[in-house]
Design a protein around this motif. Structure first.
Motif, PDB file in Angstrom:
ATOM      1  N   ALA A   1      -9.957  10.395  -0.368  1.00 50.50           N
ATOM      2  CA  ALA A   1     -11.033   9.968  -1.276  1.00 50.50           C
ATOM      3  C   ALA A   1     -12.239  10.906  -1.202  1.00 50.50           C
ATOM      4  O   ALA A   1     -12.523  11.494  -0.174  1.00 50.50           O
ATOM      5  CB  ALA A   1     -11.449   8.551  -0.908  1.00 50.50           C
TER       6      ALA A   1
ATOM      7  N   ARG B   1       0.829  -1.199   0.000  1.00 53.08           N
ATOM      8  CA  ARG B   1       0.000   0.000   0.000  1.00 53.08           C
ATOM      9  C   ARG B   1       0.869   1.257   0.000  1.00 53.08           C
ATOM     10  O   ARG B   1       0.571   2.236  -0.682  1.00 53.08           O
ATOM     11  CB  ARG B   1      -0.908  -0.010   1.230  1.00 53.08           C
TER      12      ARG B   1
ATOM     13  N   SER C   1      -2.894   3.562   4.012  1.00 55.38           N
ATOM     14  CA  SER C   1      -4.316   3.283   3.762  1.00 55.38           C
ATOM     15  C   SER C   1      -5.194   4.384   4.339  1.00 55.38           C
ATOM     16  O   SER C   1      -6.139   4.856   3.691  1.00 55.38           O
ATOM     17  CB  SER C   1      -4.696   1.933   4.373  1.00 55.38           C
ATOM     18  N   ALA C   2      -4.881   4.813   5.573  1.00 56.13           N
ATOM     19  CA  ALA C   2      -5.666   5.873   6.201  1.00 56.13           C
ATOM     20  C   ALA C   2      -5.545   7.180   5.425  1.00 56.13           C
ATOM     21  O   ALA C   2      -6.526   7.923   5.266  1.00 56.13           O
ATOM     22  CB  ALA C   2      -5.208   6.064   7.646  1.00 56.13           C
ATOM     23  N   THR C   3      -4.355   7.461   4.928  1.00 53.26           N
ATOM     24  CA  THR C   3      -4.153   8.686   4.155  1.00 53.26           C
ATOM     25  C   THR C   3      -4.965   8.659   2.870  1.00 53.26           C
ATOM     26  O   THR C   3      -5.618   9.650   2.507  1.00 53.26           O
ATOM     27  CB  THR C   3      -2.661   8.860   3.833  1.00 53.26           C
ATOM     28  N   MET C   4      -4.958   7.529   2.194  1.00 59.57           N
ATOM     29  CA  MET C   4      -5.699   7.415   0.936  1.00 59.57           C
ATOM     30  C   MET C   4      -7.203   7.510   1.171  1.00 59.57           C
ATOM     31  O   MET C   4      -7.934   8.101   0.372  1.00 59.57           O
ATOM     32  CB  MET C   4      -5.327   6.105   0.246  1.00 59.57           C
ATOM     33  N   GLN C   5      -7.685   6.963   2.275  1.00 58.44           N
ATOM     34  CA  GLN C   5      -9.112   7.064   2.593  1.00 58.44           C
ATOM     35  C   GLN C   5      -9.511   8.511   2.849  1.00 58.44           C
ATOM     36  O   GLN C   5     -10.578   8.966   2.416  1.00 58.44           O
ATOM     37  CB  GLN C   5      -9.428   6.202   3.812  1.00 58.44           C
ATOM     38  N   ASN C   6      -8.662   9.246   3.539  1.00 53.37           N
ATOM     39  CA  ASN C   6      -8.958  10.650   3.825  1.00 53.37           C
ATOM     40  C   ASN C   6      -8.936  11.512   2.571  1.00 53.37           C
ATOM     41  O   ASN C   6      -9.570  12.570   2.524  1.00 53.37           O
ATOM     42  CB  ASN C   6      -7.954  11.201   4.839  1.00 53.37           C
TER      43      ASN C   6
ATOM     44  N   GLU D   1      -0.492   0.773   7.085  1.00 56.01           N
ATOM     45  CA  GLU D   1      -1.706   1.217   7.758  1.00 56.01           C
ATOM     46  C   GLU D   1      -1.878   2.729   7.614  1.00 56.01           C
ATOM     47  O   GLU D   1      -2.985   3.228   7.344  1.00 56.01           O
ATOM     48  CB  GLU D   1      -1.625   0.828   9.234  1.00 56.01           C
TER      49      GLU D   1
ATOM     50  N   GLU E   1      -0.374  10.803   9.913  1.00 56.28           N
ATOM     51  CA  GLU E   1      -0.841   9.442  10.200  1.00 56.28           C
ATOM     52  C   GLU E   1       0.286   8.604  10.804  1.00 56.28           C
ATOM     53  O   GLU E   1       0.066   7.811  11.725  1.00 56.28           O
ATOM     54  CB  GLU E   1      -1.363   8.782   8.923  1.00 56.28           C
TER      55      GLU E   1
END
Length: 427
Positions: free
Chosen positions: A427, A325, A420-425, A417, A361
């Motif tokens: 989106a 990721r 992933s959190a960065t990419m979700q934020n 991890e 993050e």
């Protein structure tokens, strides 16, 4: 040298930040023999002290400009400014290679007294000038043009090959008339004062900083090869700067290993480090490496530190290139690890303007990644857009010798991890 590093199990509680000092290391700093260095090498309290000695040497030899790379730490300017030396800059490429054509033009126009190059993160910088071009080999373009037969100025005759370029013509420092001193900045790793290896082999002055690479409160080295120049031997550092950094390292060990979660203790060691940096930011100390650090250096397993850093770098490089990721939006600045390189960190460029989000993050997961560097205001974005583009998205992931194979797997988990959190934020 004995290996007295703290256990990897405790070090894995957090990644990055200043290196702590264990009780065994602290005891080693109070007794035993001191590390020694031969030849025209001088110990210094910090990398900036090394630059201060070089700046004093330049200033004593007469006025003149110092030419610096546009991608650099703001603190590099301080020792030269304290000597009132004019500064100018040359460009770098997106891979931090020297823009040799711009360097050549700057040298020809400004005729600097010295040119500084940086081996970023301990990797040999691409485009490093050679020492092969002695002053009597300096390229005189006017004389060469006058010597050409009519009709051949600037181009070879049809059907004939162009004459080979001389060493002086290939050397971007050759256009200054009197060749400027070359300063090799090796403070980010790979040169520890031993015989020249992958870096440190060509400069008139070469410097490194141990406190960026090892758990010592202060210290660095300057090697002088400049003909006729002998650098002064400095009295060992003592007092505030060394004591504050020593206290900070001991307190950080207690926080990581004995009183995890004690935020007052965390604030205490952070304050000691900040106070020490404020002291050196106010004025660069003119002193040698402290006796504490020289004793400690004599006990540290430097060869082991080199091996561990290289192993950890490879672990992250394999992971990023293997489809993790993190690799989805982080590009390693270096795609291979040459023999002899002992890297400071694992630098990546974060795509999509997400560097600061990812950094937050990671910090939330106790992975502390510095930025090398926020550029000084003297380097204008309009003049050096490439340097500013790198500065805006670079991130240095810690890989130092505190972390073993199991720790690196833990770090990879936290990195993925956080990604992933960065990419979700986003989106």
């Amino acid at each position: 040298m004995a290996n007295i590093a703290p256990s990897a199990e405790a070090a894995a509680l957090s990644f990055g930040g200043e290196m702590e000092l264990s009780p065994g290391q602290a005891r080693a700093a109070l007794s035993g023999g001191e590390a020694t260095f031969d030849g025209n090498i001088r110990t210094v309290a910090s990398g900036r002290t090394g630059l201060k000695l070089i700046a004093e040497t330049i200033a004593a030899d007469g006025p003149g400009t110092v030419l610096l790379p546009a991608y650099l730490c703001p603190s590099i300017l301080q020792p030269f400014c304290e000597q009132n030396l004019p500064l100018a800059f040359y460009g770098v490429g997106e891979d931090l290679a020297i823009d040799t054509e711009h360097l050549r033009r700057q040298v020809a126009e400004l005729r600097p007294r010295a040119v500084l190059v940086i081996h970023y993160f301990g990797f040999p910088v691409v485009g490093l000038p050679s020492r092969a071009a002695a002053p009597d080999q300096v390229h005189d373009s006017t004389a060469r043009e006058a010597a050409r037969p009519p009709g051949t100025v600037g181009t070879p005759r049809p059907g004939r090959r162009a004459p080979p370029r001389t060493a002086a013509e290939d050397d971007p420092l050759s256009g200054a008339g009197s060749r400027p001193w070359l300063i090799e900045d090796c403070v980010q790793g790979s040169w520890m004062g031993d015989s020249p290896g992958v870096i440190g082999g060509v400069g008139d002055f070469v410097l490194t900083s141990f406190r960026k690479y090892l758990p010592v409160p202060d210290g660095g080295l300057v090697l002088c090869r400049a003909p006729g120049v002998v650098l002064p031997r400095l009295a060992p550092a003592a007092g505030g700067f060394v004591q504050r950094r020593m206290a900070g390292k001991v307190l950080r060990y207690r926080f990581l290993h004995e009183e995890t979660g004690n935020r007052r203790l965390e604030r205490a060691f952070l304050d000691r480090f900040q106070e020490a940096e404020a002291e050196i930011d106010h004025r660069v100390p003119r002193c040698g490496m402290s006796q504490l650090s020289l004793r400690l250096l004599n006990h540290l397993d430097i060869a082991g530190a080199v091996r561990q850093r290289r192993d950890n770098f490879r672990t992250l490089l394999d992971a990023v290139e293997g489809g993790t990721r993190l690799g989805d939006f982080c590009q390693p600045l270096f795609s291979c690890l040459p023999e002899g390189v002992s890297p400071l960190a694992f630098p990546v460029r974060v795509r999509g303007g997400a560097r600061d989000r990812l950094r937050r993050e990671l910090a939330a997961r106790r992975v502390f990644c510095p930025v090398h560097w926020a550029l000084p205001e003297e380097v204008r974005a309009a003049d050096f857009p490439q340097a500013h583009a790198i500065s805006a998205d670079i991130l240095s992931i810690p890989i130092d010798q505190r972390y073993d194979t199991a720790d690196m797997q833990d770090l990879l988990h936290r990195l993925n991890e956080s990604a992933s959190a960065t990419m979700q934020n986003m989106a």
